[in-house]
Design an enzyme around this catalytic site. Structure first.
Site, PDB file in Angstrom:
ATOM      1  N   TYR A  29      30.102  42.489  43.479  1.00 17.35           N
ATOM      2  CA  TYR A  29      31.001  43.624  43.307  1.00 17.35           C
ATOM      3  C   TYR A  29      30.287  44.779  42.616  1.00 17.35           C
ATOM      4  CZ  TYR A  29      31.354  42.490  38.336  1.00 17.35           C
ATOM      5  OH  TYR A  29      31.050  42.256  37.026  1.00 17.35           O
TER       6      TYR A  29
ATOM      7  N   PHE B 137      30.989  50.885  35.656  1.00 20.90           N
ATOM      8  CA  PHE B 137      31.018  50.131  34.406  1.00 20.90           C
ATOM      9  C   PHE B 137      30.339  48.774  34.541  1.00 20.90           C
ATOM     10  CE2 PHE B 137      35.086  49.074  36.474  1.00 20.90           C
ATOM     11  CZ  PHE B 137      35.059  47.691  36.448  1.00 20.90           C
ATOM     12  N   ASP B 138      30.156  48.263  35.756  1.00 24.75           N
ATOM     13  CA  ASP B 138      29.506  46.968  35.906  1.00 24.75           C
ATOM     14  C   ASP B 138      29.161  46.747  37.377  1.00 24.75           C
ATOM     15  OD1 ASP B 138      28.420  44.565  35.195  1.00 24.75           O
ATOM     16  OD2 ASP B 138      30.318  43.492  35.029  1.00 24.75           O
TER      17      ASP B 138
ATOM     18  N   ILE C  53      41.050  39.063  35.305  1.00 29.23           N
ATOM     19  CA  ILE C  53      42.175  39.961  35.034  1.00 29.23           C
ATOM     20  C   ILE C  53      43.208  39.772  36.142  1.00 29.23           C
ATOM     21  CG2 ILE C  53      40.824  41.648  33.726  1.00 29.23           C
ATOM     22  CD1 ILE C  53      40.646  43.342  36.259  1.00 29.23           C
TER      23      ILE C  53
ATOM     24  N   TYR D 258      42.641  45.690  31.730  1.00 32.74           N
ATOM     25  CA  TYR D 258      42.397  45.458  30.302  1.00 32.74           C
ATOM     26  C   TYR D 258      43.355  46.219  29.399  1.00 32.74           C
ATOM     27  CZ  TYR D 258      38.147  43.180  31.924  1.00 32.74           C
ATOM     28  OH  TYR D 258      37.274  42.334  32.543  1.00 32.74           O
TER      29      TYR D 258
ATOM     30  N   PHE E 174      37.183  48.025  42.225  1.00 33.91           N
ATOM     31  CA  PHE E 174      36.163  47.042  42.566  1.00 33.91           C
ATOM     32  C   PHE E 174      35.881  47.093  44.064  1.00 33.91           C
ATOM     33  CE2 PHE E 174      38.242  45.426  38.785  1.00 33.91           C
ATOM     34  CZ  PHE E 174      37.198  44.954  38.009  1.00 33.91           C
TER      35      PHE E 174
END
Length: 566
Positions: free
Chosen positions: A165, A175-176, A195, A221, A238
């Site tokens: 992802y 962010f990731d 999540i 979150y 995502f």
């Protein structure tokens, strides 16, 4: 100066002065940077997250800035939680849009102001960039980017998934990314390990499918955010590529691709098998192939030499059969994987082709395909034979053939001149007889193989006996087929002169052969054999044999007489 020009300049001056002194009656919005694509605009009751710089219109003095605080401002629009001018000025805004909002005092802090920060009757200017929009009514949004034509299985709750992802905020800020770590994200789905939005967004995906999953903050979150990369109340985006799916309750999946006709035997536990394979993951990525090594994979079945899934899947196979075997990780390499070759929790797919198999207890298998009506004599140990053959692997690969030689092959049975399995297959044949002989490796070339013969290979011979010369036992050059003449010497002395020269001795031996009373060793020149026998009987080397020499030789050298016995 031209009077017309003077009039225009005067009017412009009047307009300018009038605009700068007349009070604002409503919010002025300058949308100076609008994204080309705007899938959603701010509406009343939406929650938003944005950065701003606030300044006074009169002198440009900054009175507040979210940038300076290092934290975006979060609020709900249209319900009085903001000054009225901002409630109006933010309407219709897109994520990543930049706008300047000018707010008159009566829609801001009015004639009172706010202490020493904002003076009374101040016109305020906000430079705003919108970072996020969401609503309490929002759900997880899914957009499929691509999907395989064939989808045998989709994710359900309790499945284990491996996926790649890229994670970004709604503004596009990353962010990731699993790609940056060069490893998939591996987790159970629907068990609270993710999540809540991802637990929902992954359901129904196929291996190889790509989709975008947009998760509102309250399904991500929430107010806490996560670390420094995900701020509070952030919508997460995502882009997911599904790599692998399995369930801990999964068993093997065996898909039979091809079964040869006439399969009379199938593999059982304890058999030794040779097979080719291509190994891939569920997304089609190859991890290993016996074909690339140009060597079969050889192993015992059901004895723990291979992963548990393959041990089970190799049972019940025919020679030449092709299967696709899907092995879940708990029957393969589990959570640990194998170094850099196979990641943890990977489902493995093997496309196999069985080349041959055997059991260490297997005998030579002989099938007579043609036998002449008359068969008065059959091959046995010590016989000299001529035979035709084709030697192949069990998949039909031709290794050797006597047809590629100038003449049929020759061997003396029992002389260890051929592999033991072939010798067994050649015993008991009539001239003109044809056989198919299957030779397991322990009767063939064993684990070492031979030139052109792979290790542990089962061999298939097509045989035809062309010629048969009956032989004599090892160590003999001539044998009697019945009782020898008694007494022997008078029978040898054809002319009765009490002595037997080489010519007379040769005539005597050949007469016995012609009459079927004796037999010379086949495959060797008869004159040479007879001369050797004569020389061994001619004790004094005078060129003739007398009766005393024959008797003396028998007494003196029993081993030599055994070789040349008369």
């Amino acid at each position: 100066m031209d009077p017309t020009v003077c009039l225009v300049l005067f009017l412009l001056h009047v307009v300018t002065v009038k605009c700068s002194t007349e009070p604002f009656v409503d919010v002025i919005v300058d949308r100076y940077d609008v994204p080309k694509v705007c899938p959603r605009e701010v509406q009343t009751e939406d929650f938003i997250r944005y950065h701003f710089n606030g300044s006074l219109h009169a002198d440009g003095k900054k009175f507040d800035s979210s940038h300076d605080r290092g934290k975006a401002f979060i609020s709900q629009v249209g319900l009085g939680r903001l000054i009225t001018g901002m409630d109006r000025g933010l309407q219709g805004m897109c994520v990543n849009e930049r706008r300047r909002i000018i707010i008159p005092p009566h829609l801001a802090y009015g004639s009172v102001g706010t202490g020493e920060v904002i003076p009374p009757d101040a016109v305020l200017v906000y430079d705003v960039v919108l970072l996020d929009i969401w609503s309490t009514e929002d759900k997880v949004q899914i957009r499929t980017l691509s999907k395989p034509t064939r989808c045998n299985r989709t994710i359900v709750a309790s499945d284990f998934a491996r996926y790649h992802y890229n994670g970004t905020l709604l503004s596009g800020a990353p962010f990731d990314s699993s790609y940056s770590r060069n490893e998939t994200y591996d987790t159970y789905v629907g068990k609270g390990h993710l999540i809540r939005g991802m637990d929902k967004g992954l359901l129904g995906m196929c291996v190889g499918e790509r989709r975008v999953i947009i998760v509102p903050p309250f399904l991500a979150y929430g107010e806490s955010g996560s670390g420094t990369r995900i701020p509070p109340q952030a919508t997460l985006v995502f882009e997911v590529l599904m790599v692998d799916i399995f369930n801990p309750k999964d068993d093997l999946i065996v898909e039979v691709k091809e079964v040869p006709e006439g399969c009379t035997r199938r593999t059982v536990t304890g058999d030794y098998i040779r097979y080719h394979y291509n190994g891939t993951f569920q997304d089609g990525t190859a991890f290993d192939s016996s074909y690339q090594r140009n060597s079969t994979y050889n192993t015992y079945i059901g004895m723990g030499y291979v992963i548990r899934g393959m041990d089970k899947a190799l049972i019940g196979l025919c020679i030449g059969e092709k299967r696709r075997i899907t092995v879940p990780p708990h029957l393969a390499y589990g959570e640990d994987g194998v170094g850099d070759l196979i990641p943890g929790s990977a489902v493995l797919i093997f496309d196999i082709h069985v080349i041959d198999f055997h059991n260490p207890k297997d005998p030579v298998d002989i099938k007579v395909t043609h036998k002449p009506e008359e068969c008065k004599m059959t091959s046995e140990a010590d016989d000299l034979i001529l035979y035709r053959y084709n030697c192949s692997l069990m998949d039909g690969t031709l290794l050797y053939s006597s047809d590629n030689q100038n003449s049929p092959s020759t061997t003396t049975l029992g002389a260890n001149m051929v592999i033991s399995g072939l010798e067994t297959g050649l015993i008991g044949m009539c001239v003109g007889e044809r056989r198919e002989v299957v030779i397991p490796p322990h009767w063939g070339h064993g684990e070492s193989g031979a030139g052109g013969v792979p290790s542990s290979a089962v061999l298939f011979f097509e045989l035809e006996l062309v010629e048969l010369q009956k032989g004599v036992p090892e160590g003999f050059m001539f044998v009697w087929l019945g009782d020898s003449p008694d007494p022997l010497f008078p029978a040898m002395d054809l002319n009765g002169d009490k002595e037997v020269p080489l010519e007379e001795f040769s005539a005597f031996i050949m007469l016995q052969v012609e009459q079927g009373n004796g037999r010379l060793r086949p495959g060797i020149d008869s004159d040479s054999i007879i001369k050797d026998i004569f020389n061994n009987q001619d004790h004094n080397k005078d060129g003739k044999i007398v009766e005393d020499e024959l008797t003396s030789k028998v007494v003196e050298d029993s081993e030599q007489v055994k070789r040349d016995e008369l």
